[in-house]
Design a protein around this motif. Structure first.
Motif, PDB file in Angstrom:
ATOM      1  N   PRO A   1      -1.388  47.962  34.607  1.00 43.08           N
ATOM      2  CA  PRO A   1      -1.938  48.834  35.486  1.00 43.08           C
ATOM      3  C   PRO A   1      -2.696  50.070  34.665  1.00 43.08           C
ATOM      4  N   LEU A   2      -2.631  50.263  33.480  1.00 38.42           N
ATOM      5  CA  LEU A   2      -3.445  51.158  32.686  1.00 38.42           C
ATOM      6  C   LEU A   2      -4.784  50.620  32.597  1.00 38.42           C
ATOM      7  N   PHE A   3      -5.052  49.339  32.488  1.00 36.75           N
ATOM      8  CA  PHE A   3      -6.371  48.816  32.486  1.00 36.75           C
ATOM      9  C   PHE A   3      -7.003  49.214  33.752  1.00 36.75           C
ATOM     10  N   THR A   4      -6.349  48.816  34.850  1.00 31.99           N
ATOM     11  CA  THR A   4      -6.781  48.770  36.167  1.00 31.99           C
ATOM     12  C   THR A   4      -7.366  50.409  36.477  1.00 31.99           C
ATOM     13  N   THR A   5      -6.516  51.320  36.194  1.00 38.68           N
ATOM     14  CA  THR A   5      -6.573  52.698  36.404  1.00 38.68           C
ATOM     15  C   THR A   5      -7.774  53.228  35.347  1.00 38.68           C
ATOM     16  N   HIS A   6      -7.971  52.603  34.215  1.00 41.71           N
ATOM     17  CA  HIS A   6      -8.941  53.267  33.239  1.00 41.71           C
ATOM     18  C   HIS A   6     -10.464  52.786  33.784  1.00 41.71           C
ATOM     19  N   ILE A   7     -10.396  51.403  34.155  1.00 38.04           N
ATOM     20  CA  ILE A   7     -11.888  51.064  34.752  1.00 38.04           C
ATOM     21  C   ILE A   7     -12.095  51.645  35.858  1.00 38.04           C
ATOM     22  N   LEU A   8     -11.321  52.141  36.888  1.00 40.71           N
ATOM     23  CA  LEU A   8     -11.604  52.468  38.118  1.00 40.71           C
ATOM     24  C   LEU A   8     -11.848  53.995  37.810  1.00 40.71           C
ATOM     25  N   THR A   9     -11.419  54.759  36.804  1.00 33.97           N
ATOM     26  CA  THR A   9     -11.869  56.188  36.643  1.00 33.97           C
ATOM     27  C   THR A   9     -12.784  56.519  35.417  1.00 33.97           C
ATOM     28  N   GLN A  10     -12.736  55.588  34.569  1.00 36.49           N
ATOM     29  CA  GLN A  10     -13.412  55.929  33.312  1.00 36.49           C
ATOM     30  C   GLN A  10     -14.515  55.090  33.074  1.00 36.49           C
ATOM     31  N   CYS A  11     -14.535  53.964  33.588  1.00 37.38           N
ATOM     32  CA  CYS A  11     -15.849  52.938  33.415  1.00 37.38           C
ATOM     33  C   CYS A  11     -16.704  52.803  34.598  1.00 37.38           C
TER      34      CYS A  11
ATOM     35  N   ILE B   1      -1.836  47.456  24.615  1.00 40.75           N
ATOM     36  CA  ILE B   1      -3.087  48.028  24.579  1.00 40.75           C
ATOM     37  C   ILE B   1      -3.157  48.962  25.747  1.00 40.75           C
ATOM     38  N   ASP B   2      -3.300  50.230  25.303  1.00 42.17           N
ATOM     39  CA  ASP B   2      -3.101  51.367  26.155  1.00 42.17           C
ATOM     40  C   ASP B   2      -4.074  52.476  25.802  1.00 42.17           C
ATOM     41  N   SER B   3      -4.729  52.457  24.582  1.00 43.05           N
ATOM     42  CA  SER B   3      -5.620  53.428  24.256  1.00 43.05           C
ATOM     43  C   SER B   3      -7.019  53.394  25.235  1.00 43.05           C
ATOM     44  N   GLY B   4      -7.564  54.247  25.446  1.00 43.46           N
ATOM     45  CA  GLY B   4      -8.762  54.453  26.407  1.00 43.46           C
ATOM     46  C   GLY B   4      -9.883  53.692  25.457  1.00 43.46           C
ATOM     47  N   ARG B   5     -10.021  53.887  24.293  1.00 43.65           N
ATOM     48  CA  ARG B   5     -11.215  53.309  23.420  1.00 43.65           C
ATOM     49  C   ARG B   5     -10.962  51.636  23.745  1.00 43.65           C
ATOM     50  N   GLU B   6      -9.724  51.171  23.343  1.00 44.66           N
ATOM     51  CA  GLU B   6      -9.495  49.731  23.604  1.00 44.66           C
ATOM     52  C   GLU B   6      -9.658  49.294  25.007  1.00 44.66           C
ATOM     53  N   LEU B   7      -9.319  49.905  26.031  1.00 42.51           N
ATOM     54  CA  LEU B   7      -9.535  49.669  27.380  1.00 42.51           C
ATOM     55  C   LEU B   7     -10.938  49.407  27.772  1.00 42.51           C
ATOM     56  N   SER B   8     -11.721  50.382  27.308  1.00 47.49           N
ATOM     57  CA  SER B   8     -13.242  50.572  27.309  1.00 47.49           C
ATOM     58  C   SER B   8     -13.866  49.485  26.716  1.00 47.49           C
TER      59      SER B   8
ATOM     60  N   LEU C   1      -8.861  35.418  33.408  1.00 48.51           N
ATOM     61  CA  LEU C   1      -8.150  36.491  32.244  1.00 48.51           C
ATOM     62  C   LEU C   1      -8.672  37.710  32.972  1.00 48.51           C
ATOM     63  N   PHE C   2      -9.632  38.246  33.377  1.00 48.05           N
ATOM     64  CA  PHE C   2      -9.860  39.543  33.961  1.00 48.05           C
ATOM     65  C   PHE C   2      -8.742  39.849  35.058  1.00 48.05           C
ATOM     66  N   TRP C   3      -8.679  38.921  36.067  1.00 49.33           N
ATOM     67  CA  TRP C   3      -7.715  39.219  36.970  1.00 49.33           C
ATOM     68  C   TRP C   3      -6.279  39.449  36.566  1.00 49.33           C
ATOM     69  N   LYS C   4      -5.864  38.324  35.521  1.00 48.32           N
ATOM     70  CA  LYS C   4      -4.667  38.810  34.876  1.00 48.32           C
ATOM     71  C   LYS C   4      -4.219  40.086  34.268  1.00 48.32           C
ATOM     72  N   LEU C   5      -5.440  40.494  33.643  1.00 53.07           N
ATOM     73  CA  LEU C   5      -5.271  41.890  32.924  1.00 53.07           C
ATOM     74  C   LEU C   5      -5.268  42.857  34.100  1.00 53.07           C
ATOM     75  N   LEU C   6      -5.859  42.649  35.171  1.00 48.85           N
ATOM     76  CA  LEU C   6      -5.916  43.804  36.250  1.00 48.85           C
ATOM     77  C   LEU C   6      -4.354  43.472  36.810  1.00 48.85           C
ATOM     78  N   GLU C   7      -3.617  42.716  36.958  1.00 51.88           N
ATOM     79  CA  GLU C   7      -2.526  42.486  37.444  1.00 51.88           C
ATOM     80  C   GLU C   7      -1.368  42.946  36.567  1.00 51.88           C
ATOM     81  N   GLU C   8      -1.595  42.616  35.267  1.00 56.33           N
ATOM     82  CA  GLU C   8      -0.234  42.647  34.547  1.00 56.33           C
ATOM     83  C   GLU C   8      -0.524  44.031  33.627  1.00 56.33           C
TER      84      GLU C   8
END
Length: 182
Positions: A54-64, A1-8, A45-52
């Motif tokens: 890094p694209l998700f973490t970066t995306h939510i901090l910059t785009q969401c 899962i690495d596209s911006g649309r999926e992460l959002s 699940l949210f915490w594990k996604l943040l940990e595993e």
């Protein structure tokens, strides 16, 4: 899962489901909105996604708008502070806050005004989401269960991590922080 649309899409799903925790209690008609009972599993699940991922973490901090997830986390921490059966929930929320507070963009995003009214006995204040975190963590330290003592250093670390980016502090948050250090 690495596209911006999926992460959002994933982030918006987490926000929608976790917001249900306080929105279901903040209605005019009792039981008009069903309460979600699997919020602990969602937070893990949210915490594990943040940990595993890094694209998700970066995306939510910059785009969401990361503040959308902070409000239900603070609400859950506040409501669970005295319940010994929910100490694990407070731990997971603390881990999420620790993970996010290490990033500069998180601290900057917390300066957005907090305008919601939560269905709990939080003191009334007009301020930012950083004020909400400070007031919540103060209440956990001062009025929480004794089993939360090991988390006190984590709470202070979260406050220290967001403090360089805190532009304006409400009077209530300032008094609570001074009270912590007395």
């Amino acid at each position: 899962i690495d596209s911006g649309r999926e992460l959002s899409f994933i982030f918006k799903g987490f926000v929608k489901l976790l917001r249900n925790v306080y929105e279901s209690q903040n209605t005019y008609l009792p039981n008009s909105k069903a309460k979600l009972e699997c919020f602990q599993e969602l937070l893990v699940l949210f915490w594990k996604l943040l940990e595993e991922n890094p694209l998700f973490t970066t995306h939510i901090l910059t785009q969401c708008d990361v503040n959308e997830i902070i409000v239900p986390i603070c609400y859950l921490m506040y409501q669970s502070r005295r319940d010994p059966a929910r100490i694990g929930l407070v731990h997971i929320c603390t881990f999420v806050l620790l993970k996010l507070s290490g990033q500069r963009s998180f601290g900057v995003n917390l300066n957005k005004p907090f305008l919601k009214r939560l269905p709990c006995d939080l003191p009334l204040f007009s301020g930012s989401h950083a004020d909400l975190i400070a007031i919540t963590l103060h209440k956990l330290i001062v009025n929480g269960a004794y089993k939360l003592v090991p988390l006190y250093s984590c709470f202070i670390t979260v406050i220290c991590n967001i403090s360089p980016y805190w532009r304006r502090m409400s009077l209530v948050a300032a008094v609570k922080l001074v009270n912590l250090f007395e």
